[in-house]
Design an enzyme around this catalytic site. Structure first.
Site, PDB file in Angstrom:
ATOM      1  N   CYS A   1      15.122  -2.625  -5.232  1.00 58.50           N
ATOM      2  CA  CYS A   1      15.758  -1.540  -5.997  1.00 58.50           C
ATOM      3  C   CYS A   1      14.703  -0.836  -6.845  1.00 58.50           C
ATOM      4  CB  CYS A   1      16.878  -2.094  -6.867  1.00 58.50           C
ATOM      5  SG  CYS A   1      18.242  -2.726  -5.912  1.00 58.50           S
ATOM      6  N   GLU A   2      13.750  -0.260  -6.199  1.00 57.96           N
ATOM      7  CA  GLU A   2      12.667   0.464  -6.867  1.00 57.96           C
ATOM      8  C   GLU A   2      12.546   1.838  -6.226  1.00 57.96           C
ATOM      9  OE1 GLU A   2      10.812  -0.449  -9.437  1.00 57.96           O
ATOM     10  OE2 GLU A   2      11.764  -2.411  -9.588  1.00 57.96           O
TER      11      GLU A   2
ATOM     12  N   ARG B   1       0.793  -1.231   0.000  1.00 53.40           N
ATOM     13  CA  ARG B   1       0.000   0.000   0.000  1.00 53.40           C
ATOM     14  C   ARG B   1       0.823   1.277   0.000  1.00 53.40           C
ATOM     15  NH1 ARG B   1      -3.597   1.018   3.876  1.00 53.40           N
ATOM     16  NH2 ARG B   1      -5.000   2.010   2.433  1.00 53.40           N
TER      17      ARG B   1
ATOM     18  N   TYR C   1       0.040   3.381  -3.301  1.00 55.51           N
ATOM     19  CA  TYR C   1      -0.933   4.453  -3.064  1.00 55.51           C
ATOM     20  C   TYR C   1      -0.415   5.566  -2.168  1.00 55.51           C
ATOM     21  CZ  TYR C   1      -3.801   0.418  -4.323  1.00 55.51           C
ATOM     22  OH  TYR C   1      -4.308  -0.691  -4.925  1.00 55.51           O
TER      23      TYR C   1
END
Length: 94
Positions: free
Chosen positions: A65-66, A34, A38
């Site tokens: 790794c984002e 979440r 969001y």
């Protein structure tokens, strides 16, 4: 998740000091999607410091790794050291 609420307990494993303070934890967006999807707000507690002064600003980030694997951005918390346990209160409302 099988119920309407719960908590995710994770450990601080990295600390990075740049123009911001980052705390890397051993959980990631795969454990709690979440916030990444969001920008949902979840209350974070530094275990053992529940009543301490929240005078440090941190970004709490996951181990993927984002760029969106963040549990909290600019969150005021008590001081976090490596290997300290963090708890997130998860409440799902449908």
């Amino acid at each position: 998740m099988t119920g309407p609420y719960g908590c995710l307990v994770t450990k601080a494993i990295h600390k990075k000091h740049t123009y911001k303070e980052y705390i890397g934890v051993d959980a990631c967006a795969a454990n709690l999607m979440r916030p990444a999807m969001y920008s949902a707000y979840h209350y974070i507690t530094v275990m053992g410091k529940e009543h301490a002064l929240c005078d440090h600003k941190y970004d709490i980030v996951g181990s993927l790794c984002e760029n969106n694997d963040k549990f909290a951005v600019d969150r005021m918390l008590s001081e976090i050291e490596k290997r300290i346990i963090l708890q997130r209160l998860i409440v799902l409302i449908f």
